[in-house]
Design a protein around this motif. Structure first.
Motif, short mmCIF file in Angstrom:
data_model
loop_
_atom_site.label_atom_id
_atom_site.label_comp_id
_atom_site.label_asym_id
_atom_site.label_seq_id
_atom_site.Cartn_x
_atom_site.Cartn_y
_atom_site.Cartn_z
N ILE B 95 0.76 -1.26 -0.07
CA ILE B 95 -0.10 0.11 0.01
C ILE B 95 1.08 1.09 -0.12
N SER B 98 2.70 2.01 -3.42
CA SER B 98 1.91 2.79 -4.55
C SER B 98 1.62 4.19 -4.06
N GLY B 99 1.57 4.40 -2.76
CA GLY B 99 1.21 5.55 -2.25
C GLY B 99 2.27 6.67 -2.38
N SER B 112 -2.31 5.71 4.91
CA SER B 112 -2.85 4.84 4.12
C SER B 112 -2.71 3.17 4.73
#
Lengths: 269, 458
Positions: B95, B98-99, B112
């Motif tokens: 996560i 991808s952030g 996130s």
């Protein structure tokens, strides 16, 4: 015994027992008392011998109507066709789940509903061991219950679960004429935002962030360290200088995260 | 008889004759084979006929569904949602990756991170591994019992007639027959063991006791119309060992004990069960615990001692234990309690798998009492199961009791085609322990602050 809409003709009390739901529903083919003979097995506290499933499914369909012994013997079954087609269509329109997904989730709903009254309480959710060990289990359970209520019915259950439906390609290109679908990127982010926002004031304050962090880490991190983590997070995200994270700021911080994939649950069938 | 009106005597005579015929048939076809352990094969023919009827019924339902253009509801045993078997660390790292393009080696907190817990939580609400083990398994196709019907609307007239006929046969013919057999079996067991109990200890007593037990269990097997297939009988438990099996219902005992002579371990009940238990212990050294002993944890050591001393006497019968401690619905094997694996005897694992299509043997004790359960058993078509005797296992020097228990559990799960779970069967009634949540919290805190944990209570 007066038979007002909503009162159980057997018990006559105010509590809406499962049979009475049929009475209250009214319209369509689903009259609450579809069979000739009254139920025979009264056992004191409103334990309606006619489970709503067998009543409705027996009466409304054009297939064979099964009589008394079938219903009594069907005590153990979880009929998947408790939902009427109209209800399924409404839920389909509102949430976007398919027919079979809705029936499957309804089967799940009834299996969680130990009280068999058509609604789930917080205890019903906490009975799931894997949810009870989730550090944010309580916050997630809270998300199902609207303000001030202790019970959630199937519509509310589906409405919350709809946030996690994967975004399909043909939906991405749909024009914005209708209301925003429940599983849009913005709504998914809003769901996560609400997990942080304990008092529902549309801002994540330092205290709220601290409380949620404490839930996630337990006793393993000291207050000071956690405080500094919270301060840093708010500092990075806050743009209008109010020492709190608003929804817009939240979205900005997470703009690169693949929310569509991380907050979606795919059905196998 | 002559006090009755004249036209009644005909009825009474007919009744008398039919009862005699029935009992003779019962004796010849059921009880005598039970005594000698042979079988005429009637039950297998019955099973094959039933299978053909079920297939026909399924076809008709499918046809009916197609005509109405509705998707047919089919329960899926393997879960309804896709779950990825990734760990907490991997998921959260993904996560974060991808952030932002930041370095991932430094432990820190991201907003996130909550997505992981959120999704995991909702996944378990939609479909979890544990709660579905405590209710009866859903069938893929209907078996003409109203208790398993999920598709009321697709039943045609022919099917209803068939269902009605089936109900008539089950309730009016099979049920009285089975009750009569059960009654015979239990009373023979009680009287037989009491009588044998009066004999002086010795080879004769053991021989008689064994055969009384076997005979009565075989009659009980026929009382349930249980069609059992035993596999690998050369691995059957020997004296001085412990036999462990997965637990689905009290019937497991009858199924295993009709093929071998075991000493049982359990709690002493009241009522009819208590009478049977007390009679049995006169003829054979079963180990019954008082209810108070079972509850008291301090007496666990005492219980283990009793079992140990039984086991160490190599001439003593193999003990039959169900380490799960509670009835599970036969789709999975849950945590084995380590008590019986600490004793140090040879363990003979046995896997029992029921075929739910002929009758679901799972006892949902929170829903049905014992009598209701037995009635449900006796009004099903049959109880069909397979029993596999697995090769004996002993505890290796490098493993402890818990690891040994898990090893045995995996072997049983693999053989029976069941899901191997680490969850405790006690979760049926109790809440899960907080330690599991604390483990998750500890794992996550490592991701935020790294390995130098600062342990101070807030």
């Amino acid at each position: 015994m007066t038979s007002e809409a909503g009162a159980c003709p057997l018990v006559g009390g105010a509590s809406l027992c499962a049979c009475a739901r049929g009475l209250a529903h009214g319209g369509g083919a689903g009259a609450g008392w579809p069979f000739a003979e009254p139920p025979l097995l009264l056992t004191g506290a409103c334990r309606c011998p006619v489970r709503p499933g067998t009543a409705r499914s027996g009466a409304e369909q054009s297939g064979a109507r099964l009589g008394g012994p079938a219903r009594a013997a069907a005590m153990g079954s979880r009929a998947s066709t408790l939902l009427r087609d109209e209800e399924i269509e409404e839920i389909k329109k509102e949430t976007g789940f398919s027919h079979s997904q809705i029936t499957r989730l309804y089967s799940r709903f009834t299996s969680l509903d130990k009280g068999e009254n058509g609604t789930l309480s917080r205890e019903d959710f906490q009975r799931i061991p894997e949810l009870a060990i989730n550090p944010l289990g309580d916050r997630i359970i809270n998300a199902f219950f609207p303000e001030g209520e202790d019970q959630v019915n199937f519509r509310g259950f589906m409405r919350t679960l709809a946030h996690f439906r994967p975004i399909e390609d043909n939906e991405k290109s749909k024009d914005q004429n209708g209301p925003e679908p429940l599983n849009s990127r913005s709504n998914k982010l809003h769901f996560a935002f609400r997990l942080y926002d304990l008092d529902k004031d549309d801002k994540i304050s330092r205290d709220e962030l601290l409380q949620v962090l404490r839930m996630m880490v337990g006793v393993n991190i000291s207050d000071e360290q956690l405080g500094s983590i919270a301060d840093r997070t708010i500092q990075e995200a806050d743009q209008d200088g109010d020492s709190a994270i608003s929804f817009a700021e939240f979205v900005k911080v997470l703009e690169k995260v693949d929310v569509e994939q991380k907050m979606s649950i795919r059905f196998l069938h | 008889m002559f006090l009755l009106l004249p036209f009644d005597s005909l009825v009474v005579n007919l009744l008398g004759i039919s009862l005699t015929v029935l009992f003779t048939l019962l004796l010849v076809f059921i009880i005598v084979p039970a005594i000698f352990g042979v079988s005429f094969g009637i039950r297998k023919v019955y099973m094959k006929t039933l299978l053909k009827i079920f297939q026909w019924a399924t076809l008709r339902i499918e046809r009916g569904a197609k005509e109405k253009n509705h998707p047919l509801y089919k329960p899926y045993v393997n879960g309804i949602i896709a779950k990825e078997p990734t760990s907490l660390e991997e998921e959260i790292k993904e996560i974060r990756r991808s952030g932002s393009g930041k370095a991932l080696d430094t432990p820190e907190f991201e907003l996130s991170d909550i997505f992981y817990f959120c999704r995991k939580g909702i996944e378990t609400i939609m479909d979890d591994e544990v709660t579905k083990r405590f209710s009866a398994e859903e069938l893929e196709s209907w078996n003409l019992l109203s208790r398993t019907n999920y598709n009321f609307q697709y039943i045609s007239l022919r099917l209803t007639v068939l269902w009605g006929l089936g109900m008539l046969i089950r309730y009016c013919f099979l049920l009285p027959l089975r009750i009569a057999l059960a009654f015979t079996g239990i009373s023979l067991l009680v009287t037989g063991t009491t009588v044998v109990g009066y004999l002086p200890n010795g080879r004769c007593k053991e021989f008689l006791s064994k055969h009384v037990h076997l005979m009565c269990y075989r009659i009980c097997v026929r009382a349930l119309t249980a069609i059992i297939t035993y596999h690998d009988r050369e691995n059957r438990p020997r004296n001085g060992g412990i036999c462990v099996a997965n637990h689905t219902s009290p019937i497991d005992v009858i199924i295993l004990a009709s093929d071998g002579y075991y000493a049982m371990v359990g709690q002493i009940h009241g009522g009819l069960m208590g009478v049977i238990q007390r009679a049995m212990v006169k003829a054979c050294p079963h180990v019954w615990f008082e209810r108070s002993e079972v509850r008291d944890r301090h007496l666990v050591a005492k219980r283990c001692d009793r079992l140990t001393e039984h086991v160490q006497d190599k001439s003593k019968l193999p003990i039959l234990i169900f380490p799960e401690g509670t009835c599970i619905n036969n789709t999975s094997v849950m945590m084995f309690k380590k008590g019986s694996f600490e004793i140090g005897a040879t363990v003979y694992p046995v896997a029992i798998k029921y075929d739910p299509q002929f009758g679901d043997a799972f006892w949902n004790s929170s829903k049905y009492g014992m009598v209701t359960y037995l009635l449900r058993m006796m009004t099903s078509w049959a109880i069909v199961c397979s029993v596999w005797y697995l090769p004996p296992m002993t505890r290796q020097p490098e493993e402890d009791a818990v690891q040994f228990a898990n090893r045995v559990k995996s072997a049983i799960a693999r053989q029976g085609g069941l899901v191997d779970l680490l969850w405790d069967g006690g979760l049926k009634r109790e809440k899960v322990k907080d330690t599991f949540k604390e483990e998750q919290q500890k794992l996550y805190s490592k991701m935020i602050v790294g390995n130098h944990e600062d342990r101070s209570r807030s």
